[in-house]
Design an enzyme around this catalytic site. Structure first.
Site, PDB file in Angstrom:
ATOM      1  N   ASP A  20      -3.315 -12.594   3.873  1.00 19.59           N
ATOM      2  CA  ASP A  20      -4.875 -12.064   4.127  1.00 19.59           C
ATOM      3  C   ASP A  20      -5.027 -11.767   5.585  1.00 19.59           C
ATOM      4  OD1 ASP A  20      -7.366 -11.285   4.121  1.00 19.59           O
ATOM      5  OD2 ASP A  20      -7.924 -12.754   2.619  1.00 19.59           O
ATOM      6  N   ALA A  35      -5.485  -2.148   5.187  1.00 20.07           N
ATOM      7  CA  ALA A  35      -7.046  -1.559   5.314  1.00 20.07           C
ATOM      8  C   ALA A  35      -7.677  -1.881   4.136  1.00 20.07           C
ATOM      9  CB  ALA A  35      -6.557  -0.285   5.889  1.00 20.07           C
ATOM     10  N   TYR A  36      -9.092  -1.627   4.482  1.00 19.37           N
ATOM     11  CA  TYR A  36     -10.184  -1.245   3.136  1.00 19.37           C
ATOM     12  C   TYR A  36     -10.383   0.300   3.245  1.00 19.37           C
ATOM     13  CZ  TYR A  36     -14.370  -1.763   0.865  1.00 19.37           C
ATOM     14  OH  TYR A  36     -15.753  -1.900  -0.046  1.00 19.37           O
ATOM     15  N   TYR A  67     -17.057   3.426   6.912  1.00 16.43           N
ATOM     16  CA  TYR A  67     -15.597   3.332   6.710  1.00 16.43           C
ATOM     17  C   TYR A  67     -14.867   3.537   8.133  1.00 16.43           C
ATOM     18  CZ  TYR A  67     -10.644   4.714   6.192  1.00 16.43           C
ATOM     19  OH  TYR A  67      -9.148   4.898   6.548  1.00 16.43           O
ATOM     20  N   GLY A 109       0.833  -1.248  -0.109  1.00 15.10           N
ATOM     21  CA  GLY A 109       0.051   0.153  -0.144  1.00 15.10           C
ATOM     22  C   GLY A 109       0.841   1.352  -0.069  1.00 15.10           C
ATOM     23  N   MET A 110       0.212   2.521  -0.070  1.00 10.90           N
ATOM     24  CA  MET A 110       0.983   3.670  -0.011  1.00 10.90           C
ATOM     25  C   MET A 110       2.003   3.865   1.080  1.00 10.90           C
ATOM     26  SD  MET A 110      -0.890   7.225  -0.988  1.00 10.90           S
ATOM     27  CE  MET A 110      -1.951   7.473   0.324  1.00 10.90           C
ATOM     28  N   LEU A 111       1.352   3.593   2.202  1.00 13.60           N
ATOM     29  CA  LEU A 111       2.065   3.747   3.640  1.00 13.60           C
ATOM     30  C   LEU A 111       3.224   2.643   3.603  1.00 13.60           C
ATOM     31  CD1 LEU A 111       2.831   5.096   6.314  1.00 13.60           C
ATOM     32  CD2 LEU A 111       1.121   3.821   7.228  1.00 13.60           C
ATOM     33  N   LYS A 159     -13.076   1.326  11.035  1.00 14.17           N
ATOM     34  CA  LYS A 159     -11.969   1.538  11.778  1.00 14.17           C
ATOM     35  C   LYS A 159     -11.825   1.745  13.110  1.00 14.17           C
ATOM     36  CE  LYS A 159      -8.326   2.444   9.482  1.00 14.17           C
ATOM     37  NZ  LYS A 159      -7.395   1.431   9.253  1.00 14.17           N
TER      38      LYS A 159
HETATM   39  N1  NAP Z   1      -5.240   7.473   2.396  1.00 14.66           N
HETATM   40  C1  NAP Z   1      -5.597   8.248   3.464  1.00 14.66           C
HETATM   41  O1  NAP Z   1      -5.779   9.136   3.266  1.00 14.66           O
HETATM   42  C2  NAP Z   1      -5.841   7.634   4.836  1.00 14.66           C
HETATM   43  C3  NAP Z   1      -6.212   8.502   5.995  1.00 14.66           C
HETATM   44  C4  NAP Z   1      -6.340   8.264   7.083  1.00 14.66           C
HETATM   45  C5  NAP Z   1      -6.101   7.026   7.532  1.00 14.66           C
HETATM   46  N2  NAP Z   1      -5.477   6.164   6.576  1.00 14.66           N
HETATM   47  C6  NAP Z   1      -5.121   4.824   6.788  1.00 14.66           C
HETATM   48  O2  NAP Z   1      -3.830   4.685   6.705  1.00 14.66           O
HETATM   49  C7  NAP Z   1      -3.393   3.051   6.594  1.00 14.66           C
HETATM   50  C8  NAP Z   1      -2.440   3.152   5.178  1.00 14.66           C
HETATM   51  O3  NAP Z   1      -3.521   3.475   4.127  1.00 14.66           O
HETATM   52  P1  NAP Z   1      -2.831   3.600   2.465  1.00 14.66           P
HETATM   53  O4  NAP Z   1      -3.343   5.004   2.212  1.00 14.66           O
HETATM   54  O5  NAP Z   1      -1.509   3.142   2.429  1.00 14.66           O
HETATM   55  O6  NAP Z   1      -3.866   2.223   2.275  1.00 14.66           O
HETATM   56  P2  NAP Z   1      -3.801   1.647   0.799  1.00 14.66           P
HETATM   57  O7  NAP Z   1      -2.778   2.245  -0.158  1.00 14.66           O
HETATM   58  O8  NAP Z   1      -5.122   1.476   0.338  1.00 14.66           O
HETATM   59  O9  NAP Z   1      -3.199   0.230   1.190  1.00 14.66           O
HETATM   60  C9  NAP Z   1      -3.684  -0.649   1.947  1.00 14.66           C
HETATM   61  C10 NAP Z   1      -3.204  -1.895   1.501  1.00 14.66           C
HETATM   62  O10 NAP Z   1      -3.998  -3.089   2.358  1.00 14.66           O
HETATM   63  C11 NAP Z   1      -4.113  -4.155   1.397  1.00 14.66           C
HETATM   64  N3  NAP Z   1      -5.161  -4.944   1.951  1.00 14.66           N
HETATM   65  C12 NAP Z   1      -6.340  -4.808   1.704  1.00 14.66           C
HETATM   66  N4  NAP Z   1      -7.118  -5.898   2.211  1.00 14.66           N
HETATM   67  C13 NAP Z   1      -6.169  -6.816   2.685  1.00 14.66           C
HETATM   68  C14 NAP Z   1      -6.404  -7.772   3.460  1.00 14.66           C
HETATM   69  N5  NAP Z   1      -7.228  -8.754   3.529  1.00 14.66           N
HETATM   70  N6  NAP Z   1      -5.201  -8.471   3.748  1.00 14.66           N
HETATM   71  C15 NAP Z   1      -3.852  -8.162   3.455  1.00 14.66           C
HETATM   72  N7  NAP Z   1      -3.968  -6.650   2.877  1.00 14.66           N
HETATM   73  C16 NAP Z   1      -5.001  -6.142   2.526  1.00 14.66           C
HETATM   74  C17 NAP Z   1      -4.244  -3.588   0.213  1.00 14.66           C
HETATM   75  O11 NAP Z   1      -4.220  -4.401  -1.050  1.00 14.66           O
HETATM   76  P3  NAP Z   1      -4.738  -4.483  -2.470  1.00 14.66           P
HETATM   77  O12 NAP Z   1      -4.616  -3.209  -3.052  1.00 14.66           O
HETATM   78  O13 NAP Z   1      -4.339  -5.785  -2.904  1.00 14.66           O
HETATM   79  O14 NAP Z   1      -6.347  -4.389  -1.855  1.00 14.66           O
HETATM   80  C18 NAP Z   1      -3.205  -2.465   0.132  1.00 14.66           C
HETATM   81  O15 NAP Z   1      -1.860  -2.742  -0.492  1.00 14.66           O
HETATM   82  C19 NAP Z   1      -4.839   2.507   6.661  1.00 14.66           C
HETATM   83  O16 NAP Z   1      -4.690   1.919   7.782  1.00 14.66           O
HETATM   84  C20 NAP Z   1      -5.752   3.591   6.443  1.00 14.66           C
HETATM   85  O17 NAP Z   1      -6.959   3.327   6.837  1.00 14.66           O
HETATM   86  C21 NAP Z   1      -5.304   6.471   5.178  1.00 14.66           C
END
Ligand code: NAP
Length: 282
Positions: free
Chosen positions: A36, A57-58, A122, A10-12, A126
């Site tokens: 998973d 995360a979803y 969502y 994921g991005m983080l 969370k």
């Molecule tokens: N982006 C934001 O603005 C934001 C804001 C506040 C908080 N957050 C939190 O920050 C954290 C990181 O976010 P991010 O932006 O890096 O998210 P992201 O880019 O959507 O990455 C999430 C990763 O989780 C994977 N994933 C989904 N379902 C899974 C499962 N069942 N088992 C294993 N891996 C799974 C996804 O894989 P797939 O791509 O294959 O689905 C993806 O690689 C999350 O907890 C998010 O809730 C994000």
């Protein structure tokens, strides 16, 4: 230090794994294909770590309104399974959460232990994840973040830069306030918390200061070499989106201050540092 990172693609997750590799730490980077987090048998295979960090995360905020069960599996059940496993193997557990756990109607920064009142599916999932983690292990660090952008994956600055290539003017909302936060800075904060042996608890991993999406977009245009005056103002009411967005997402940093770990820093200064990398590949 031995780390296990879930959601590593994921991005983080990508930035965190890169940082740990640069430090020559022992990192097991697990993508969804490898583990998973909703599958107990898959999670049960984890072993030999000092720290488990859940970046999975979803994150499809609007889709979650239609399919809260899927979001709950990833955002609540998965973290609970991971926290339980981390306790069993004697690892600290770091879980990433969100501003969406709050009501979003405050006028002053949300405290780490303020009441949770999510307004979206969502956010509910969370919030449930936070409680699940706290129920399973005493050695948790819940790090809430918001308004994330980064090099890997789609994010708001890349979207706005792309849009500015197609449209002479942009309309961006002024009535949603938050703290744009770079994934590389959040990764660095997570590592600094572990290095500092931070006490278990809740921390806010966002930049300091505040802006609205309109103000952020003006800075994005400046960094992208465009005239910031092409960015006009609108309000959230003009967008008919399935999930409500918090109007106010500013998070306070009292627990970081209390343990002497520096918060990330001013959002605008951090954006100026991040922009060349984030906007390099749209
Ligand atoms: N982006 C934001 O603005 C934001 C804001 C506040 C908080 N957050 C939190 O920050 C954290 C990181 O976010 P991010 O932006 O890096 O998210 P992201 O880019 O959507 O990455 C999430 C990763 O989780 C994977 N994933 C989904 N379902 C899974 C499962 N069942 N088992 C294993 N891996 C799974 C996804 O894989 P797939 O791509 O294959 O689905 C993806 O690689 C999350 O907890 C998010 O809730 C994000």
């Amino acid at each position: 230090m031995r780390w296990i990172i879930t959601g590593a693609a994921g991005m983080l997750g990508t930035d965190l794994v890169r940082l740990l590799n640069e430090r020559d730490d022992d990192v097991l980077a697990l993508t969804r294909d490898a583990v998973d987090i909703t599958d107990p048998a898959s999670v049960d295979e984890l072993a030999d770590a000092d720290v488990v960090v859940n970046c999975a995360a979803y994150t499809a905020v609007d889709a979650a309104e239609e399919d809260e069960a899927s979001a709950f599996a990833v955002n609540a059940v998965g973290p609970q399974l991971l926290a339980r496993k981390a306790r069993e193997i004697g690892a600290r557990f770091v879980h990433i959460s969100t501003d969406y756990v709050f009501a979003g109607d405050s006028e002053s920064p949300y405290g780490e232990y303020g009441p949770l009142a999510p307004a979206s599916a969502y956010g509910r999932t969370k919030a449930a994840g936070e409680w699940g983690v706290r129920a399973e292990t005493e050695d948790y660090l819940i790090v809430r973040t918001a308004w994330l952008y980064g090099e890997h994956g789609s994010c708001f600055p890349k979207t706005m830069a792309r849009l500015s290539d197609k449209h002479p003017e942009l309309s961006v909302v002024t009535d949603e306030i938050g703290q744009p936060t770079w994934t590389a800075d959040l990764a660095d904060l997570i590592v600094r918390l572990i290095d500092a042996a931070a006490p278990a608890g809740i921390y806010h991993g966002t930049s300091s200061g505040q802006t609205n999406w309109h103000g952020f977009t003006k800075e994005i245009m400046t960094a992208y070499g465009k005239d910031p005056d092409i960015v006009g103002e609108t309000t959230a009411a003009t967008f008919n989106r399935p999930a409500p967005r918090p109007a106010y997402s500013v998070l306070g940093h009292d627990t970081l201050d209390a343990i002497g770990v520096a918060p990330i820093g001013d959002w605008k200064q951090r954006w100026q540092e991040a922009a060349p990398a984030v906007l390099a590949d749209l």
